[in-house]
Write an enzyme that holds these catalytic residues in place. Structure first.
Site, PDB file in Angstrom:
ATOM      1  N   PHE A   1     -34.114   4.883  11.329  1.00 32.22           N
ATOM      2  CA  PHE A   1     -33.978   4.846  12.796  1.00 32.22           C
ATOM      3  C   PHE A   1     -33.262   6.105  13.289  1.00 32.22           C
ATOM      4  CE2 PHE A   1     -34.010   0.470  11.197  1.00 32.22           C
ATOM      5  CZ  PHE A   1     -35.046  -0.081  11.930  1.00 32.22           C
ATOM      6  N   LEU A   2     -33.504   7.235  12.595  1.00 34.12           N
ATOM      7  CA  LEU A   2     -32.789   8.468  12.938  1.00 34.12           C
ATOM      8  C   LEU A   2     -33.294   9.078  14.226  1.00 34.12           C
ATOM      9  CD1 LEU A   2     -33.110  10.254   9.473  1.00 34.12           C
ATOM     10  CD2 LEU A   2     -31.315   8.682  10.221  1.00 34.12           C
TER      11      LEU A   2
ATOM     12  N   ASN B   1     -38.745   0.672  18.290  1.00 33.43           N
ATOM     13  CA  ASN B   1     -39.141   1.859  19.059  1.00 33.43           C
ATOM     14  C   ASN B   1     -39.866   1.469  20.342  1.00 33.43           C
ATOM     15  OD1 ASN B   1     -37.929   3.752  17.516  1.00 33.43           O
ATOM     16  ND2 ASN B   1     -39.754   4.393  16.420  1.00 33.43           N
TER      17      ASN B   1
ATOM     18  N   ALA C   1     -32.777   7.769  33.345  1.00 29.52           N
ATOM     19  CA  ALA C   1     -34.095   8.101  33.895  1.00 29.52           C
ATOM     20  C   ALA C   1     -34.351   9.587  33.712  1.00 29.52           C
ATOM     21  CB  ALA C   1     -34.129   7.734  35.371  1.00 29.52           C
TER      22      ALA C   1
ATOM     23  N   CYS D   1     -41.875   9.882  17.587  1.00 31.81           N
ATOM     24  CA  CYS D   1     -41.910   8.440  17.301  1.00 31.81           C
ATOM     25  C   CYS D   1     -42.415   7.568  18.445  1.00 31.81           C
ATOM     26  CB  CYS D   1     -40.529   7.956  16.891  1.00 31.81           C
ATOM     27  SG  CYS D   1     -40.056   8.531  15.270  1.00 31.81           S
TER      28      CYS D   1
ATOM     29  N   LYS E   1     -36.545  16.760  24.131  1.00 37.57           N
ATOM     30  CA  LYS E   1     -35.182  16.398  24.554  1.00 37.57           C
ATOM     31  C   LYS E   1     -34.256  17.492  24.048  1.00 37.57           C
ATOM     32  CE  LYS E   1     -33.739  13.828  20.490  1.00 37.57           C
ATOM     33  NZ  LYS E   1     -33.079  12.668  19.921  1.00 37.57           N
TER      34      LYS E   1
ATOM     35  N   ARG F   1     -43.153  18.033  19.825  1.00 38.56           N
ATOM     36  CA  ARG F   1     -44.166  16.977  19.748  1.00 38.56           C
ATOM     37  C   ARG F   1     -44.097  16.023  20.937  1.00 38.56           C
ATOM     38  NH1 ARG F   1     -43.478  15.035  13.673  1.00 38.56           N
ATOM     39  NH2 ARG F   1     -41.430  15.943  14.012  1.00 38.56           N
TER      40      ARG F   1
END
Ligand code: UDX
Length: 430
Positions: free
Chosen positions: A150-151, A209, A253, A261, A322, A329
């Site tokens: 869950f990285l 996810n 937001a 992912c 981000k 990706r």
């Protein structure tokens, strides 16, 4: 314990470096000679804060090794983590690399081994791998376990060493004991070790996810409502998040969610559900809502520019999906920027992790290694990612002209402060 990690990509390298740091002997095996050569020379081919230091430290202490000899690496190990890529093909995870690894393992099963899938694999993959390995000769010589990761990119080392939970899917007592032992130093730090069935572990990864993607899409839609009703989404997120049943995280937001992912896993989950004749209408709607958001934000940009983008100079601060990563990706900048160029805009971008090949085929886009050069004389600055270096900018000094506008897609600045400074400022849901 002697561990072999097959696949030295993002998940494999981080897991390998962290397991070796916990005192295990780890061989990271990969068929990519260039990558392994680099790693043997202390060069980490991916950008992840803290990873290079961890790799160098454990390599020096003879706990972490890199090899292209997959067969020998398997033979030497007690636990084998499969961390190869599972690219999506027609919204379905393509398991050809996983199957190839399992065939290799089958040939090299010289003693009891635990075979762990860390790659994100669809529900029932563990059953398939077990069937592939099963033979009279291999009886009692292996267990196939699901141990999803869950990285988060940019936070991967911390997420690995201080996870909220470690999920291990197996019904074998022997395998579970060995896995628990392996994770003991982490569990001691109060992270929860959660044993479950193998299929449940596989689904937990996708369902987690998809849930987080839902949370983001939900707050993004509430932000749309806030914009129309003169309410501040940040206050709403805080107000909702204070309810412990909901929690405050993943309620920021912003642009459409991206990365390696969420987009892939939500689509793959719907495909799996279809296979089991189950309609995941909520997840389908989340996918749709996230796609629509690109169009929505593009038309917001047009509105900000009074519906005229012809020859307008637009600067993107950040283009990755981000902050804290160099990963492009499924970044929505890949959707928004071409649309703006088509409408006549002239784009410049500054990106802390450097030039991006992904824009190579586009005209009228320029990478600037210097933020001043990127912002100078721009008509509109778009703050696309939330890097710390974007949080305290002196916009007037950067742009050096009047009447420029700012579209802050990560709500980093205070609208009131911007008003006081006489800056034409737009943000999300406020
Ligand atoms: C994610 C999961 O968090 C991780 O557990 C999983 O194993 C891999 O996928 P990652 O893709 O690295 O990790 O990034 P994450 O921090 O989760 O962000 C995903 C996307 O959601 C980004 O586009 C980010 O900008 C967006 N996001 C996240 C928001 O828009 N708002 C938020 O509040 C949080």
């Amino acid at each position: 314990m002697k561990i072999c990690i097959i696949g030295s990509g993002y998940v494999g390298l981080v897991s390998g470096a962290c397991f070796s740091d916990l005192g295990n002997k780890v061989i990271c095996a990969d068929k990519d000679k260039v990558k392994i050569n680099k790693l043997n020379n202390g060069i980490v081919p991916i950008y992840e804060p803290g990873l290079e230091e961890l790799v160098l430290k454990n390599k020096k202490n003879n706990r972490l090794f890199f090899s292209t000899d997959i067969n020998n690496s398997i033979k030497q190990s007690d636990i084998i983590f499969i961390c190869v890529g599972t690219p999506t093909k027609n919204n379905k995870a393509d398991l050809k690399y996983v199957f190839k690894v399992v065939n290799n393992i089958k040939k090299n099963l010289n003693k009891y081994k635990i075979i762990v899938t860390k790659s994100t694999v669809p529900v029932t993959t563990g059953d398939k791998l077990e069937a592939m390995l099963n033979s009279k000769k291999n009886k009692n010589k292996f267990n196939v376990v699901s141990n999803p990761e869950f990285l988060r990119e940019g936070e991967a080392i911390r997420d690995f060493l201080y996870p909220d939970r470690v999920v291990v899917g197996t019904d074998s007592k022997k395998a579970n004991n060995i896995m628990k032992n392996l994770y003991m130093p982490i569990i001691k730090k109060r992270s929860r070790y959660f044993q479950t069935s193998r299929r449940a572990a596989e689904l937990i990864k996708y369902a987690s996810n998809a849930f987080l993607a839902t949370k983001i899409s939900y707050i993004n839609e509430i932000a749309n409502l806030c914009e129309k009703s003169d309410i501040d989404i940040k206050e709403v997120s805080s107000g909702i998040g204070l309810d412990q049943r909901i929690g405050e995280r993943f309620l920021r937001a912003g642009p459409s969610y991206g990365g390696s992912c969420f987009p892939k896993d939500t689509r793959a989950l719907v495909t799996t559900a279809n296979r089991f004749n189950t309609d995941l209408s909520i997840v389908k709607t989340v996918i749709k809502s996230n796609n629509n958001r690109n169009k929505l934000l593009t038309s917001k940009i047009e509105k900000i520019m009074n519906n005229n983008l012809k020859n307008k100079k637009i600067t993107f601060l950040g283009v990755t999906f981000k902050a804290g990563t160099d990963d492009m990706r499924e970044s929505s900048s890949l959707k928004i920027i071409p649309k703006l160029i088509k409408k006549g805009s002239l784009i410049k971008y500054y990106e802390p992790t450097g030039y991006k090949d992904e824009f190579n085929k586009l005209k009228n886009i320029k990478y600037c290694a210097d933020i001043n050069e990127a912002c100078k004389y721009s008509d509109l600055l778009i703050i696309y990612t939330e890097w710390n270096e974007f949080k305290q900018l002196n916009f007037k000094n950067l742009v050096k002209k009047n009447n420029f506008k700012i579209y802050d897609m990560r709500n980093l600045y205070s609208p009131d402060l911007m008003k006081k400074k006489n800056i034409n400022y737009f943000c999300i849901g406020r």
